[in-house]
Every structure is written in C-alpha cells, then in structure tokens.
Design a protein around this motif. Structure first.
Motif, mmCIF file in Angstrom:
data_model
loop_
_atom_site.group_PDB
_atom_site.id
_atom_site.type_symbol
_atom_site.label_atom_id
_atom_site.label_comp_id
_atom_site.label_asym_id
_atom_site.label_seq_id
_atom_site.Cartn_x
_atom_site.Cartn_y
_atom_site.Cartn_z
ATOM 1 N N GLY A 119 28.525 27.345 18.740
ATOM 2 C CA GLY A 119 29.336 28.218 17.902
ATOM 3 C C GLY A 119 29.129 27.981 16.420
ATOM 4 N N SER A 120 29.665 28.879 15.627
ATOM 5 C CA SER A 120 29.576 28.737 14.166
ATOM 6 C C SER A 120 30.316 27.483 13.690
ATOM 7 C CB SER A 120 30.140 29.985 13.474
ATOM 8 O OG SER A 120 31.486 30.170 13.847
ATOM 9 N N ASP A 121 31.223 26.953 14.513
ATOM 10 C CA ASP A 121 31.930 25.708 14.188
ATOM 11 C C ASP A 121 31.162 24.466 14.648
ATOM 12 O OD1 ASP A 121 32.216 25.970 16.922
ATOM 13 O OD2 ASP A 121 34.391 25.693 16.932
ATOM 14 N N GLU A 122 29.914 24.657 15.119
ATOM 15 C CA GLU A 122 29.022 23.604 15.577
ATOM 16 C C GLU A 122 29.531 22.913 16.841
ATOM 17 O OE1 GLU A 122 28.095 21.103 12.175
ATOM 18 O OE2 GLU A 122 26.762 22.654 11.388
ATOM 19 N N THR A 123 30.308 23.627 17.637
ATOM 20 C CA THR A 123 30.756 23.128 18.933
ATOM 21 C C THR A 123 29.813 23.654 20.006
ATOM 22 O OG1 THR A 123 33.068 23.049 18.258
ATOM 23 C CG2 THR A 123 32.646 23.170 20.619
ATOM 24 N N ARG A 138 33.098 21.267 26.417
ATOM 25 C CA ARG A 138 32.940 21.508 24.975
ATOM 26 C C ARG A 138 32.706 20.165 24.300
ATOM 27 N NH1 ARG A 138 34.657 26.122 22.596
ATOM 28 N NH2 ARG A 138 35.734 25.031 20.922
ATOM 29 N N TRP A 140 31.739 18.261 20.378
ATOM 30 C CA TRP A 140 31.635 18.428 18.940
ATOM 31 C C TRP A 140 31.677 17.060 18.274
ATOM 32 C CZ3 TRP A 140 35.949 19.198 21.780
ATOM 33 C CH2 TRP A 140 37.135 18.590 21.368
#
Length: 188
Positions: A119-123, A138, A140
C-alpha cells in the motif's frame, strides 16, 4: 516502496514475539521465535524451482525470500522449526500487487498461490484462500529494526485465529545491502 524493497528491508536475523488468539475457544497463547530472513535473487535455484512447480516462467519472478524459524509456543512442548521460500510475481498493470508463490508447509499437499499488495502506507498485505481456509497477514515497519505483523486465519467450520507479532532485528542497525534490483530498476 515495492515488494522487492520490502523483502530487502526484511532481510536479517529477527526476534519475534507473538500473541495468538483462538477465537472459538477464547484462548490466548504467547510465543517467540528466532527468524532468519534471506533475500534471494531471481536466478537462485530455489526461486527457479518454485516457479517451475507452479508452472510459471522463472523470469517473471522479481526475487525470492527464504524464511527460517525456530520458536516455541506457551503450553506446547514441541518446538516449531521450519522454513519457506516466497516468490513474488508482479501484475503487469499494477507492480505493487501480484501473485505470491510459496513452498508447501508441513502436511500440505496442494500448492496454493496467494496475493500480495504493498500500500501507499508501505504496509505489505498477503492473502491466501482455498476451499477450507482464508488467511490475511499485514506487515509494516515502525523503523528499520522494528517490524509488526498481524494475521487472521479463518477455517471452514468457524474456527478463527488472530495473532499479533512484534519483530526486532538482531545484531545490526540496518538491513543488509540489496542483492537484487527493485522493480523500478528492472523497468529502466
């Protein structure tokens, strides 16, 4: 960040501490593991072999990741020791999503490819589904040496397990240098 960069940042030795909840039994257990994570180049024999097992062209592989673990779970005498190889294959139109190949686990008889997305949140989100189960994980980074992981496993018959892990890199202050190219570098 793409999947190759995420895997590269994950390389190294980690201490993992987890809590798992068997929801149907209202039971929680703690555990801990030592993890050894190694980034593999696209040309590694384990990457090529896994692609061939899934009947896919090995040149589609972006890289590979070998994960070894040695752990214990509260209330269980037997240690949990094992390993797996993961190989991401990007979707042609969406490089931050794709298919994730993995080696068979203990007792598994059928290869099951999963999906990944960064994702854009780097997850990093990993999913896998069969007729009898659904899993979602998930991962991160809180910083280069601290990683978090949550997972949910739902099985037919209504059994579900949820877990949370905190993982601390051991013995180094940053991930080792990349041994493979990122997706962006491959496209250039």
């Amino acid at each position: 960040m793409d999947i190759v960069e995420f895997f590269q940042r994950s390389s190294g030795k980690w201490f993992s501490q987890r809590t798992s909840h068997a929801l149907a039994f209202e039971q929680a257990k703690g555990g801990q593991s030592e993890l050894q994570i190694e980034l593999l180049p696209q040309t590694d024999p384990a990457v090529i072999k896994l692609c061939e097992q899934y009947k896919l062209d090995p040149t589609l592989a972006l890289c590979g990741l070998r994960v070894n673990w040695d752990g214990t779970t509260e209330g269980e005498k037997a240690k949990q020791v094992g390993n797996t190889v993961l190989v991401p294959i990007a979707d042609p139109d969406s490089p931050n999503e794709g298919t994730l190949l993995r080696t068979l686990g203990p007792g598994e008889k059928v290869l099951l490819a999963g999906r990944y997305s960064v994702g854009s949140d780097e997850t990093l989100t990993l999913t896998a589904e069969s007729e009898t189960m659904y899993s979602e994980e998930r991962l991160w980074f809180a910083n280069p040496n601290l990683r978090f992981r949550t997972s949910v496993l739902k099985q037919s018959g209504g059994f579900s397990t949820a877990s949370f892990c905190s993982e601390i890199r051991k013995g180094v202050t940053s991930p080792p240098p990349a041994t493979t190219q990122s997706i962006a570098d491959k496209k250039a």
